[in-house]
Motif scaffolding. Structure first.
Motif, PDB file in Angstrom:
ATOM      1  N   VAL A 276      18.779  23.079  -8.119  1.00 29.05           N
ATOM      2  CA  VAL A 276      18.520  24.079  -7.193  1.00 29.05           C
ATOM      3  C   VAL A 276      19.277  25.357  -8.138  1.00 29.05           C
ATOM      4  CG1 VAL A 276      20.439  25.769  -5.361  1.00 29.05           C
ATOM      5  CG2 VAL A 276      19.254  22.911  -4.706  1.00 29.05           C
ATOM      6  N   ALA A 277      20.412  25.678  -8.572  1.00 33.53           N
ATOM      7  CA  ALA A 277      20.373  26.163  -9.297  1.00 33.53           C
ATOM      8  C   ALA A 277      19.385  26.468 -10.225  1.00 33.53           C
ATOM      9  CB  ALA A 277      21.620  25.603 -10.531  1.00 33.53           C
ATOM     10  N   VAL A 278      18.810  26.237 -11.097  1.00 37.10           N
ATOM     11  CA  VAL A 278      17.682  26.595 -11.653  1.00 37.10           C
ATOM     12  C   VAL A 278      16.548  26.524 -11.008  1.00 37.10           C
ATOM     13  CG1 VAL A 278      15.524  25.290 -13.781  1.00 37.10           C
ATOM     14  CG2 VAL A 278      18.128  23.712 -13.323  1.00 37.10           C
ATOM     15  N   LEU A 279      16.176  26.333  -9.654  1.00 34.02           N
ATOM     16  CA  LEU A 279      15.340  27.133  -9.083  1.00 34.02           C
ATOM     17  C   LEU A 279      15.724  28.839  -8.718  1.00 34.02           C
ATOM     18  CD1 LEU A 279      13.340  26.830  -7.744  1.00 34.02           C
ATOM     19  CD2 LEU A 279      14.042  27.092  -5.798  1.00 34.02           C
ATOM     20  N   VAL A 280      17.721  29.030  -8.515  1.00 33.02           N
ATOM     21  CA  VAL A 280      18.182  30.568  -8.093  1.00 33.02           C
ATOM     22  C   VAL A 280      17.495  31.285  -9.552  1.00 33.02           C
ATOM     23  CG1 VAL A 280      19.690  31.044  -7.256  1.00 33.02           C
ATOM     24  CG2 VAL A 280      19.468  29.528  -6.377  1.00 33.02           C
ATOM     25  N   ALA A 281      18.090  30.701 -10.496  1.00 29.14           N
ATOM     26  CA  ALA A 281      17.762  31.721 -12.408  1.00 29.14           C
ATOM     27  C   ALA A 281      16.700  31.998 -12.392  1.00 29.14           C
ATOM     28  CB  ALA A 281      18.628  30.295 -12.776  1.00 29.14           C
TER      29      ALA A 281
ATOM     30  N   GLY B 180       9.291  24.800   1.489  1.00 30.13           N
ATOM     31  CA  GLY B 180       9.250  26.050   1.916  1.00 30.13           C
ATOM     32  C   GLY B 180       9.501  27.070   0.959  1.00 30.13           C
ATOM     33  N   LEU B 181      11.294  26.596   0.762  1.00 34.65           N
ATOM     34  CA  LEU B 181      12.077  27.422  -0.035  1.00 34.65           C
ATOM     35  C   LEU B 181      11.687  28.001  -1.894  1.00 34.65           C
ATOM     36  CD1 LEU B 181      15.116  26.443   1.175  1.00 34.65           C
ATOM     37  CD2 LEU B 181      14.349  28.854   2.108  1.00 34.65           C
ATOM     38  N   THR B 182      10.611  26.695  -2.248  1.00 30.91           N
ATOM     39  CA  THR B 182      10.049  27.363  -3.541  1.00 30.91           C
ATOM     40  C   THR B 182       9.110  27.624  -3.345  1.00 30.91           C
ATOM     41  OG1 THR B 182       9.874  23.895  -2.949  1.00 30.91           O
ATOM     42  CG2 THR B 182      10.358  25.253  -5.318  1.00 30.91           C
ATOM     43  N   THR B 183       8.758  28.015  -2.588  1.00 34.69           N
ATOM     44  CA  THR B 183       7.190  28.667  -2.107  1.00 34.69           C
ATOM     45  C   THR B 183       7.724  30.332  -1.753  1.00 34.69           C
ATOM     46  OG1 THR B 183       6.146  27.048  -0.863  1.00 34.69           O
ATOM     47  CG2 THR B 183       4.946  28.541  -0.622  1.00 34.69           C
TER      48      THR B 183
ATOM     49  N   PRO C 266       9.356  25.126 -12.783  1.00 39.40           N
ATOM     50  CA  PRO C 266       9.681  25.626 -11.057  1.00 39.40           C
ATOM     51  C   PRO C 266       8.936  24.975 -10.270  1.00 39.40           C
ATOM     52  CG  PRO C 266       8.612  27.696 -12.342  1.00 39.40           C
ATOM     53  CD  PRO C 266       8.922  26.455 -13.804  1.00 39.40           C
ATOM     54  N   GLY C 267       7.427  24.350 -10.659  1.00 38.54           N
ATOM     55  CA  GLY C 267       6.154  23.375  -9.854  1.00 38.54           C
ATOM     56  C   GLY C 267       7.139  22.133  -9.376  1.00 38.54           C
ATOM     57  N   ASN C 268       8.492  21.690 -10.704  1.00 37.84           N
ATOM     58  CA  ASN C 268       8.690  20.182  -9.808  1.00 37.84           C
ATOM     59  C   ASN C 268       9.804  20.390  -9.270  1.00 37.84           C
ATOM     60  OD1 ASN C 268       6.303  19.718 -11.775  1.00 37.84           O
ATOM     61  ND2 ASN C 268       7.291  20.231 -13.841  1.00 37.84           N
TER      62      ASN C 268
ATOM     63  N   ALA D 206       0.823  -1.028   0.334  1.00 39.42           N
ATOM     64  CA  ALA D 206       0.231  -0.288  -0.485  1.00 39.42           C
ATOM     65  C   ALA D 206       0.889   1.379   0.167  1.00 39.42           C
ATOM     66  CB  ALA D 206      -1.422  -0.284   0.866  1.00 39.42           C
ATOM     67  N   GLN D 207       0.577   2.558  -0.922  1.00 43.43           N
ATOM     68  CA  GLN D 207       1.426   3.357  -0.780  1.00 43.43           C
ATOM     69  C   GLN D 207      -0.043   4.351  -0.554  1.00 43.43           C
ATOM     70  OE1 GLN D 207       3.074   4.360  -4.631  1.00 43.43           O
ATOM     71  NE2 GLN D 207       5.112   2.843  -3.374  1.00 43.43           N
ATOM     72  N   ALA D 208       0.800   5.934   0.332  1.00 44.57           N
ATOM     73  CA  ALA D 208      -0.511   6.710   0.359  1.00 44.57           C
ATOM     74  C   ALA D 208       0.126   7.908   0.546  1.00 44.57           C
ATOM     75  CB  ALA D 208      -0.945   6.820   1.696  1.00 44.57           C
ATOM     76  N   ALA D 209      -0.114   9.313  -0.034  1.00 46.01           N
ATOM     77  CA  ALA D 209       0.994  10.501  -0.083  1.00 46.01           C
ATOM     78  C   ALA D 209       1.163  10.507   1.300  1.00 46.01           C
ATOM     79  CB  ALA D 209      -0.318  11.625  -0.880  1.00 46.01           C
ATOM     80  N   ALA D 210       1.908  11.721   1.090  1.00 48.62           N
ATOM     81  CA  ALA D 210       2.613  12.107   2.339  1.00 48.62           C
ATOM     82  C   ALA D 210       1.505  12.856   2.980  1.00 48.62           C
ATOM     83  CB  ALA D 210       3.889  13.008   2.464  1.00 48.62           C
ATOM     84  N   ALA D 211       1.637  13.508   4.746  1.00 50.21           N
ATOM     85  CA  ALA D 211       0.807  14.467   5.654  1.00 50.21           C
ATOM     86  C   ALA D 211       1.033  15.562   4.871  1.00 50.21           C
ATOM     87  CB  ALA D 211       1.377  14.193   7.106  1.00 50.21           C
ATOM     88  N   GLU D 212       1.507  16.113   4.523  1.00 44.93           N
ATOM     89  CA  GLU D 212       2.361  17.913   4.137  1.00 44.93           C
ATOM     90  C   GLU D 212       0.581  18.329   2.320  1.00 44.93           C
ATOM     91  OE1 GLU D 212       4.304  15.513   4.544  1.00 44.93           O
ATOM     92  OE2 GLU D 212       5.515  15.821   3.152  1.00 44.93           O
ATOM     93  N   GLN D 213       1.282  16.060   2.210  1.00 46.76           N
ATOM     94  CA  GLN D 213       0.583  16.342   0.462  1.00 46.76           C
ATOM     95  C   GLN D 213      -0.407  17.986   0.401  1.00 46.76           C
ATOM     96  OE1 GLN D 213       1.617  15.185  -1.653  1.00 46.76           O
ATOM     97  NE2 GLN D 213       0.582  15.751  -3.328  1.00 46.76           N
ATOM     98  N   PRO D 214      -1.228  17.811   1.094  1.00 49.19           N
ATOM     99  CA  PRO D 214      -2.381  18.984   0.982  1.00 49.19           C
ATOM    100  C   PRO D 214      -2.225  19.932   0.629  1.00 49.19           C
ATOM    101  CG  PRO D 214      -3.187  17.648   2.479  1.00 49.19           C
ATOM    102  CD  PRO D 214      -2.038  17.066   1.945  1.00 49.19           C
ATOM    103  N   LEU D 215      -0.424  20.526   1.628  1.00 46.67           N
ATOM    104  CA  LEU D 215       0.150  22.036   1.525  1.00 46.67           C
ATOM    105  C   LEU D 215       0.892  21.882   0.495  1.00 46.67           C
ATOM    106  CD1 LEU D 215       0.812  22.238   5.246  1.00 46.67           C
ATOM    107  CD2 LEU D 215      -0.878  23.959   3.875  1.00 46.67           C
ATOM    108  N   ALA D 216       2.116  20.979  -0.257  1.00 48.42           N
ATOM    109  CA  ALA D 216       2.719  20.949  -1.212  1.00 48.42           C
ATOM    110  C   ALA D 216       1.960  21.065  -2.922  1.00 48.42           C
ATOM    111  CB  ALA D 216       2.904  19.694  -1.038  1.00 48.42           C
ATOM    112  N   VAL D 217       0.604  20.942  -2.634  1.00 45.38           N
ATOM    113  CA  VAL D 217      -0.112  21.258  -3.696  1.00 45.38           C
ATOM    114  C   VAL D 217      -0.925  22.514  -3.675  1.00 45.38           C
ATOM    115  CG1 VAL D 217      -2.359  20.684  -5.158  1.00 45.38           C
ATOM    116  CG2 VAL D 217      -0.903  18.352  -3.496  1.00 45.38           C
ATOM    117  N   SER D 218      -1.040  22.832  -2.468  1.00 41.45           N
ATOM    118  CA  SER D 218      -1.678  24.384  -2.941  1.00 41.45           C
ATOM    119  C   SER D 218      -1.262  25.381  -2.402  1.00 41.45           C
ATOM    120  CB  SER D 218      -2.536  24.398  -1.006  1.00 41.45           C
ATOM    121  OG  SER D 218      -2.597  23.958   0.007  1.00 41.45           O
ATOM    122  N   LEU D 219       0.210  25.155  -1.412  1.00 42.29           N
ATOM    123  CA  LEU D 219       1.441  26.575  -1.003  1.00 42.29           C
ATOM    124  C   LEU D 219       1.693  27.112  -2.229  1.00 42.29           C
ATOM    125  CD1 LEU D 219       3.228  25.231   1.211  1.00 42.29           C
ATOM    126  CD2 LEU D 219       2.051  27.465   1.810  1.00 42.29           C
ATOM    127  N   PRO D 220       2.012  26.385  -3.929  1.00 42.20           N
ATOM    128  CA  PRO D 220       2.026  27.049  -5.059  1.00 42.20           C
ATOM    129  C   PRO D 220       1.221  27.829  -5.463  1.00 42.20           C
ATOM    130  CG  PRO D 220       2.852  25.034  -5.181  1.00 42.20           C
ATOM    131  CD  PRO D 220       1.950  24.866  -4.030  1.00 42.20           C
TER     132      PRO D 220
END
Lengths: 305, 258
Positions: free
Chosen positions: B235-240, B155-158, B209-211, B54-68
């Motif tokens: 990281v370099a791509v994100l900073v760019a 958090g940093l990507t957000t 950026p979202g990925n 069995a697999q389940a999305a992690a606890a923070e999944q709702p935030l990972a989707v909505s924060l961006p």
């Protein structure tokens, strides 16, 4: 003190301000007049560093506005009373402005009281009437207790009480020795408020004068009607007046006032049927000065096809 | 400089859209708890054989989707909302040094989203782990250090997406246009990237950026499929993205008439 030197501002192919120069001195209310589209707001925007001059300079107290460290302490400006975010409370709108220029929160309360908005300080600006927004904008201009004040059309949307309040406020600010520049397209309002007038049209200076000088310049003489015009003309010319005959037999006299003309005619026994001082109102003077420069003039007559 | 930051922070906290966005973040944080509770209940009903796969999305999944999404909206509104009312002129008259003002606005918007993201992720994920307890759900049993790194990079990507959208807003000056562009980058471009011929489909998708967050520090215990970039490259791509967007925005903000 405000100095505009050979200021030119073009937007693409449109010249909004064209080699404009004038100086606004402290201790007076200066009216900045011109028809819609004359370049008043553009000049004020350049003065505040919002738009860049194409050439020339616009200086406040000898400096460019963008060089001032805490500009609200030197210059207070109200350009557009609607330029507020409606969700913010009145106190907070002035609060962030005060914070941006290192002004204490107590001063916010003071100016809110001064403009009569103390009672609605905690209300959201979105619910304010145009008149209340004007008062809020004036409060913002006064926040830093500046020596130079600029207001773009401050009486727009105010009721008669509000108009009188603004007029008295402007006069009081000038009496304190501050430099006050008010733009308007209404001469009737400036006549009651301003000492000096800077009149522009199509971005160019038309007149930089005092209200009194402008009134004198447009005094058109005295219309005199008499059954003995030749005799009267001779007498008035001898007394130093300039006499111009009118097509209907009357004459227009300049250089002598109504009393002098009446006395002279009485002394010589010349009967007068009419003596009318013919000074143009400032409103007419203004209309005449700016007649060539209104941007959206409607044709007075339309020819039948 | 301090005046400008203090004034912009005052503005940001007294505008209703900020409260709405923070409320939304809080709402998704609560959803993390609901999700964790559901995973625990579901897990309890599974046979031992099913649990092994069995697999389940992690606890923070709702935030990972909505924060961006929240980041795009806040980053866009921070500047463009002033253009619609003309308040940008009031602001510039108070703070005429444009580079300073731009830095202050970007700084407070980015910092607020960073703090909101990290706080909500820490609470949402922490509470989720407590709810699931010692049940052996893989995504809920990662090493603490890996979980912390994953949340930190979320958090940093957000914050980075906030800044990228902010820069975009300074160029576009329109709230609707900026939010549309931001959403297109987050949701439309990844779908379009997958239409490209291989290996470019995966390469382009990975660089969007979202990925990036999952390629820097992925969800502990989850299977792969997050992209092809090495963490330092990601990281370099994100900073760019941040540097280019803020650079273009600052140039436009400093040069154009208000």
């Amino acid at each position: 003190m405000i100095e505009v030197r050979e200021l030119t501002k073009r937007y693409g192919g449109t010249t909004a301000v064209d080699h404009l120069s004038f100086v606004v001195r402290p201790g007076t209310v200066t009216g900045f007049l011109g028809p819609n589209g004359a370049g008043k707001s553009t000049t004020m925007r350049v003065l505040l560093g919002l738009d860049k001059a194409t050439s020339g300079a616009a200086l406040v107290n000898g400096d460019r506005y963008t060089a001032l460290r805490r500009p609200m302490r030197e210059v207070g400006a109200l350009l557009d009373a609607g330029a507020v975010q409606g969700g913010r409370r009145a106190f907070d709108h002035l609060g962030w402005l005060a914070r941006s220029n290192g002004i204490g929160a107590r001063r916010v309360t003071e100016v809110l009281e001064q403009v009569g908005l103390a009672g609605v300080a905690r209300k959201r600006v979105g619910g304010f009437s145009l008149g209340m927004r004007q008062r809020l904008g004036i409060a913002a201009a006064l926040l830093g207790d500046p020596g130079v004040l600029m207001f773009d059309e401050p009486v727009n949307g105010l009721d008669p009480d509000g108009v009188r309040w603004i007029r008295e406020l402007m006069r009081a600010l000038a009496a304190d020795g501050r430099t006050v520049l008010i733009s308007s397209h209404l001469m009737s309002e400036m006549e009651l408020t301003a000492d000096r007038l800077v009149i522009i049209g199509r971005g160019r200076l038309i007149a930089d004068t005092s209200v009194r000088e402008l009134a004198d310049r447009f005094r058109r003489g005295v219309l005199v009607r008499s059954p003995r015009p030749a005799e009267l003309t001779a007498a008035l010319t001898a007394a130093g007046g300039a006499v111009e005959p009118m097509p209907d037999g009357a004459v227009t006299v300049t250089g002598l006032d109504v009393a002098a003309i009446g006395d002279m005619a009485a002394a010589r026994g010349i009967p007068l049927y009419e003596v009318t001082s013919h000074s143009a109102s400032l409103e007419e003077a203004y209309m005449e000065l700016t007649a060539d420069s209104t941007e959206f003039g409607a044709p007075l007559e339309r020819q039948a096809s | 400089m301090i005046d400008a930051f203090a004034a912009e922070w005052y503005k940001l906290r007294t505008v209703r859209s900020t409260v709405a966005i923070l409320g939304t973040v809080a709402g998704f944080m609560l959803l993390c708890l609901v999700w964790s509770w559901y995973v625990a209940r579901y897990w309890d009903g599974l046979s031992a054989a099913r649990r092994a796969t069995a697999q389940a999305a992690a606890a923070e999944q709702p935030l990972a989707v909505s924060l961006p999404v929240c980041a795009v909206v806040l980053g866009a509104l921070a500047l463009t909302s002033e253009y619609s009312s003309g308040m940008n002129r009031t602001t510039l008259a108070a703070l005429p040094r444009r580079p300073t003002l731009f830095a202050a606005k970007a700084g407070v918007a980015g910092a607020l989203m960073l703090v909101a993201a990290l706080a909500s992720l820490a609470v949402g994920s922490g509470a989720g782990h407590v709810i699931v307890g010692d049940r052996a759900v893989p995504t809920f049993q990662g090493p603490a250090a890996d979980v912390a790194a994953h949340l930190l990079w979320l958090g940093l990507t957000t914050a980075a997406i906030t800044l990228v959208t902010f820069g975009l807003g300074a160029v576009l000056r329109s709230t609707a246009g900026t939010i549309t562009a931001g959403m297109a980058i987050l949701f439309v471009l990844p779908a379009l990237a997958q239409l490209l011929p291989g290996p470019w489909d995966e390469r382009v998708w990975s660089a969007l950026p979202g990925n990036l967050s999952n390629q820097i520090a992925g969800t502990p215990g989850s299977s792969g499929g997050h992209g092809v970039l090495d963490p330092p490259v990601a990281v370099a791509v994100l900073v760019a993205y941040v540097v280019v967007a803020l650079g273009a925005g600052a140039y436009s903000f400093a040069r154009r008439d208000a």
